[in-house]
Design a protein around this motif. Sequence first.
Motif, PDB file in Angstrom:
ATOM      1  N   LEU A  49       0.838  -1.205   0.000  1.00  0.00           N
ATOM      2  CA  LEU A  49       0.000   0.000   0.000  1.00  0.00           C
ATOM      3  C   LEU A  49       0.874   1.256   0.000  1.00  0.00           C
ATOM      4  O   LEU A  49       0.862   2.055   0.936  1.00  0.00           O
ATOM      5  CB  LEU A  49      -0.935   0.004   1.211  1.00  0.00           C
ATOM      6  N   ASN A  50       1.656   1.408  -1.070  1.00  0.00           N
ATOM      7  CA  ASN A  50       2.636   2.491  -1.094  1.00  0.00           C
ATOM      8  C   ASN A  50       2.441   3.464  -2.250  1.00  0.00           C
ATOM      9  O   ASN A  50       3.340   4.249  -2.561  1.00  0.00           O
ATOM     10  CB  ASN A  50       4.052   1.912  -1.143  1.00  0.00           C
ATOM     11  N   GLY A  70      -2.671   3.677  -1.767  1.00  0.00           N
ATOM     12  CA  GLY A  70      -2.199   3.000  -0.561  1.00  0.00           C
ATOM     13  C   GLY A  70      -1.711   3.938   0.522  1.00  0.00           C
ATOM     14  O   GLY A  70      -1.966   3.709   1.712  1.00  0.00           O
ATOM     15  N   VAL A  71      -1.004   5.005   0.143  1.00  0.00           N
ATOM     16  CA  VAL A  71      -0.492   5.930   1.162  1.00  0.00           C
ATOM     17  C   VAL A  71      -1.626   6.630   1.905  1.00  0.00           C
ATOM     18  O   VAL A  71      -1.616   6.661   3.149  1.00  0.00           O
ATOM     19  CB  VAL A  71       0.505   6.936   0.545  1.00  0.00           C
ATOM     20  N   ILE A  98       6.150   5.236   6.669  1.00  0.00           N
ATOM     21  CA  ILE A  98       5.351   5.215   5.454  1.00  0.00           C
ATOM     22  C   ILE A  98       6.238   4.971   4.229  1.00  0.00           C
ATOM     23  O   ILE A  98       7.131   5.766   3.921  1.00  0.00           O
ATOM     24  CB  ILE A  98       4.587   6.551   5.261  1.00  0.00           C
ATOM     25  N   GLU A  99       5.978   3.869   3.550  1.00  0.00           N
ATOM     26  CA  GLU A  99       6.691   3.558   2.319  1.00  0.00           C
ATOM     27  C   GLU A  99       6.015   4.247   1.141  1.00  0.00           C
ATOM     28  O   GLU A  99       4.792   4.245   1.040  1.00  0.00           O
ATOM     29  CB  GLU A  99       6.706   2.044   2.100  1.00  0.00           C
ATOM     30  N   MET A 100       6.832   4.819   0.259  1.00  0.00           N
ATOM     31  CA  MET A 100       6.300   5.526  -0.899  1.00  0.00           C
ATOM     32  C   MET A 100       6.938   4.964  -2.165  1.00  0.00           C
ATOM     33  O   MET A 100       8.148   5.085  -2.367  1.00  0.00           O
ATOM     34  CB  MET A 100       6.567   7.033  -0.772  1.00  0.00           C
ATOM     35  N   GLY A 101       6.132   4.339  -3.002  1.00  0.00           N
ATOM     36  CA  GLY A 101       6.611   3.786  -4.262  1.00  0.00           C
ATOM     37  C   GLY A 101       6.204   4.689  -5.414  1.00  0.00           C
ATOM     38  O   GLY A 101       5.278   5.490  -5.295  1.00  0.00           O
TER      39      GLY A 101
END
Length: 444
Positions: A126-127, A131-132, A148-151
């Motif tokens: 959920l990046n 998702g964020v 928080i992962e950010m793709g």
Amino acid sequence: MITIEHLYQLYLQHPVISTDTRKITPGSLFFALKGDKFDANTFAQKAIEAGAAYAVIDNPDYAAGERFLLVEDVLTALQDLARHHRRQLNIPVIGLTGTNGKTTTKELINAVLAQRFKTLATQGNLNNHIGVPLTILTVDSSHEMAVIEMGANHQKEIALLCTIAQPTHGLITNVGKAHLEGFGGVEGVKKGKGELYDYLAKSESEKVAFINSDDRVLREMQEARGLNNVVYYGKNSDPHNLISGKLLDNAPFLSLKWHNKNSLSYNVKSQLTGSYNLDNILAAICIGSFFGLNSDEINQGIEGYQPKNNRSQIMQTATNTLICDFYNANPSSMFVAIDNLDKVKAERKVMILGDMFEMGLESAAEHTSVIRKAMGAHVDERIFIGKDFSSQQSEVQNSNLLNTSFYLTAEDAIIGIKQNPITNATILIKGSRGMALERLVELF
């Protein structure tokens, strides 16, 4: 049209978000998001019937009563709601991105910080732009920190995600060759990932960046943006490093020695394989130290983390040792995985590599470079799977190396491996998610 302020008051009463009518939580807010092949506005009534308290829609044709909340655009409303919620949270939020290792690093950071704080970290993948905000909306007043992962697969996406997550601290694991098609080449990747540094540098209040001092590209990106509030870590003995460390063993799990600025040294054993994960572990140790955790807490977090989701995951079968690293792949991660297998001590080593997706115009050249890298590794057998690898098969036609096979599809590979079973070996399995190489595991 409902305002974000009104929607937020309803969210406080119903703080669970649903986006799939097959998984409705009773009393939740259902957001009718659109996809390439569906319009969830058509499912709004079904969501209410399944127990949702309200349905957020952007097509007035489906407003069948007061429980249907009309907005201009559902996705924008979801993102704006998350931004509004984030502004109410007075906690550290660590945002991280990077070409490789971001999910593992996120998990390690969370495992360390959770030794002292109540944390929330991105779940699964959920990046992205959906998702964020969904992740931010799961943070509540009990949480003391969020990771928080950010793709991203194109420029401006990290910039957007930063406006939603509003990180107080940031980390770019590295910048490499991935999503080249969407980013427009390696320089585009640097620019896209660097949007996190842009956000940290331009924010009104001072933000902190954690940077691997060994990474020349990251240091150049930092300097280009005038990013001054930096905490360094790395494998070298740079006096500016908050944390430095070195690898002690990788057989097959990593153990390392690390020390802080007071020159106090500590040893820790992880459950991760792959020497490339040393940087990820040091990042987690650095962040734990920055937030005041002691060495015992940090080591407990590192030692307790068990990799999953087929990322740097060791699987022992009756006859083989599998290095399951097939959640995703790009040229950068392929190279370090090949290097790692090359260094692993084992009587027999087998490399199974699947196509890399989203390479765009660079696909042929990048698949060729991986083949050449693989052919130079000290392994007993190489198996390449996919149309992109197969189209570059001529790269090994003049080679004297034996035991190299190409298969157009995973189905073809399964048939071939069944005819020539692999036993008593350490086997690397790596490829892009779309190759679904998990289908091979049962063969070993």
